[in-house]
Scaffold this motif. Structure first.
Motif, PDB file in Angstrom:
ATOM      1  N   UNK A 118      -2.156  -4.090   3.601  1.00  0.00           N
ATOM      2  CA  UNK A 118      -0.709  -4.184   3.341  1.00  0.00           C
ATOM      3  C   UNK A 118      -0.378  -4.027   1.860  1.00  0.00           C
ATOM      4  N   UNK A 119      -0.989  -3.042   1.205  1.00  0.00           N
ATOM      5  CA  UNK A 119      -0.755  -2.852  -0.229  1.00  0.00           C
ATOM      6  C   UNK A 119       0.348  -1.837  -0.512  1.00  0.00           C
ATOM      7  N   UNK A 120       0.974  -1.341   0.544  1.00  0.00           N
ATOM      8  CA  UNK A 120       2.192  -0.532   0.423  1.00  0.00           C
ATOM      9  C   UNK A 120       3.256  -1.225   1.278  1.00  0.00           C
ATOM     10  N   UNK A 177       5.770  -3.051   6.524  1.00  0.00           N
ATOM     11  CA  UNK A 177       6.976  -3.105   7.341  1.00  0.00           C
ATOM     12  C   UNK A 177       6.772  -2.443   8.697  1.00  0.00           C
ATOM     13  N   UNK A 178       5.997  -1.340   8.768  1.00  0.00           N
ATOM     14  CA  UNK A 178       5.826  -0.667  10.049  1.00  0.00           C
ATOM     15  C   UNK A 178       5.021  -1.514  11.031  1.00  0.00           C
ATOM     16  N   UNK A 179       4.327  -2.537  10.518  1.00  0.00           N
ATOM     17  CA  UNK A 179       3.613  -3.466  11.393  1.00  0.00           C
ATOM     18  C   UNK A 179       4.332  -4.809  11.497  1.00  0.00           C
ATOM     19  N   UNK A 180       5.546  -4.870  10.956  1.00  0.00           N
ATOM     20  CA  UNK A 180       6.316  -6.099  11.045  1.00  0.00           C
ATOM     21  C   UNK A 180       5.715  -7.252  10.263  1.00  0.00           C
ATOM     22  N   UNK A 181       5.014  -6.930   9.175  1.00  0.00           N
ATOM     23  CA  UNK A 181       4.318  -7.948   8.385  1.00  0.00           C
ATOM     24  C   UNK A 181       4.913  -8.030   6.981  1.00  0.00           C
ATOM     25  N   UNK A 182       4.786  -9.197   6.395  1.00  0.00           N
ATOM     26  CA  UNK A 182       5.271  -9.394   5.031  1.00  0.00           C
ATOM     27  C   UNK A 182       4.275  -8.812   4.030  1.00  0.00           C
ATOM     28  N   UNK A 187       0.847  10.935   7.247  1.00  0.00           N
ATOM     29  CA  UNK A 187       1.087   9.998   6.148  1.00  0.00           C
ATOM     30  C   UNK A 187       1.338  10.782   4.864  1.00  0.00           C
ATOM     31  N   UNK A 188       2.302  10.311   4.084  1.00  0.00           N
ATOM     32  CA  UNK A 188       2.612  10.936   2.806  1.00  0.00           C
ATOM     33  C   UNK A 188       3.183   9.861   1.890  1.00  0.00           C
ATOM     34  N   UNK A 189       2.373   9.430   0.941  1.00  0.00           N
ATOM     35  CA  UNK A 189       2.801   8.376   0.023  1.00  0.00           C
ATOM     36  C   UNK A 189       2.317   8.664  -1.376  1.00  0.00           C
ATOM     37  N   UNK A 216      -5.729   0.391   0.034  1.00  0.00           N
ATOM     38  CA  UNK A 216      -4.586   0.267   0.936  1.00  0.00           C
ATOM     39  C   UNK A 216      -4.030   1.623   1.342  1.00  0.00           C
ATOM     40  N   UNK A 217      -3.229   1.617   2.404  1.00  0.00           N
ATOM     41  CA  UNK A 217      -2.725   2.870   2.975  1.00  0.00           C
ATOM     42  C   UNK A 217      -1.208   2.885   3.005  1.00  0.00           C
ATOM     43  N   UNK A 218      -0.595   4.053   2.776  1.00  0.00           N
ATOM     44  CA  UNK A 218       0.864   4.149   2.918  1.00  0.00           C
ATOM     45  C   UNK A 218       1.277   4.167   4.385  1.00  0.00           C
ATOM     46  N   UNK A 219       2.577   4.176   4.612  1.00  0.00           N
ATOM     47  CA  UNK A 219       3.114   4.160   5.974  1.00  0.00           C
ATOM     48  C   UNK A 219       2.740   5.443   6.715  1.00  0.00           C
ATOM     49  N   UNK A 220       2.796   5.355   8.043  1.00  0.00           N
ATOM     50  CA  UNK A 220       2.570   6.529   8.870  1.00  0.00           C
ATOM     51  C   UNK A 220       1.269   6.532   9.630  1.00  0.00           C
TER      52      UNK A 220
END
Length: 265
Positions: free
Chosen positions: A70-72, A77-82, A199-201, A232-236
């Protein structure tokens, strides 16, 4: 400078990758070195065309693979996590490592295996380091490479902790080489599955930057030369299925291509 670990008819070697990187891997050669890429070495004079060798995970031997979850913010957010207030750490076993063009194997225990494109840090030096401040941590970074933090998402959710979901054999593609002279502050991180962009971040959107992560980890465990830290990984993130080809790219470093097959029970 770019360092690769590679297999050839005579065995396994480490070398410096040379050539016009804009022209693709077919235009590159790898020059074998004697000594350590983390210290003193010399070019032996032996060279191979990159298409004629097997690219292995660039630190072929590593004591550990430390990962950051969760470093992005958008991925959290896409996993509903803080977003964590401190780096959220977990480990992958060294046996999960594979190189460029090696096959990701989908285990029968999971019905939902996903890709996670990441920038990876490689620790250098000649001895272990610990309790580093941020400036010292930046100096301890030897270079950067490309990683895919393959994850059995259904097992991650059902187990409540991530060891099994992240730790299967072939679940850490890494490569194609280590780049020592790239600034990680604002690089594009991209994942394509069968030429579809998933994914594109950009690394500027990390919650914790690489040097801060290395410093944080070093206050918990000694980091040894060749240790790998996934940042960490970006969204997508999304699923991979039998027959897919996954390409992870990090700007200024290279692309990591791996086919996907189902592992028969």
């Amino acid at each position: 400078m770019r360092f690769a670990t590679f297999g050839h008819p005579g065995g396994v070697s480490v070398g410096v990758v040379e050539g016009d990187f804009g022209a693709g891997q077919n235009a590159l050669t790898v020059a074998e070195i004697e000594g350590s890429m983390f210290g003193q070495f010399r070019i032996t004079g032996q060279r191979w065309a990159v298409p004629d060798v097997r690219l292995l995970p660039p630190p072929f031997f590593t004591s550990k693979i430390v990962c950051v979850g969760r470093n992005y913010a958008e991925h959290a957010a896409e996993h509903g996590a803080a977003v964590p207030k401190e780096p959220l750490l977990f480990l992958k076993p060294s046996t999960s490592l594979i190189g460029a063009h090696d096959t990701i194997l989908l285990p029968p225990q999971s019905s939902k295996v996903e890709h996670e494109a990441e920038l990876a840090v490689v620790i250098g030096g000649s001895a272990g380091v610990r309790r580093l401040d941020r400036a010292q941590a930046a100096k301890a970074i030897f270079g950067y490479t490309v990683a895919n933090d393959v994850t059995a998402r259904d097992l991650q959710h059902s187990d409540g902790q991530w060891t099994r979901a992240k730790g299967f054999d072939t679940f850490c593609p890494l490569g194609p080489w280590i780049v020592t002279d790239v600034d990680p502050g604002d690089l594009e991180v991209r994942c394509e599955v069968n030429d579809e962009v998933r994914q594109l971040g950009r690394t500027k959107d990390m919650v914790f930057d690489p040097a801060s992560i290395v410093s944080y980890v070093s206050h918990m465990m000694t980091l040894l030369p060749g240790d790998v830290i996934l940042t960490g990984t970006p969204a997508g993130v999304g699923p991979m299925v039998h027959g897919d080809v996954v390409t992870v790219q990090v700007e200024g470093i290279g692309e990591l291509i791996n086919p996907v097959h189902t592992l028969q029970a």
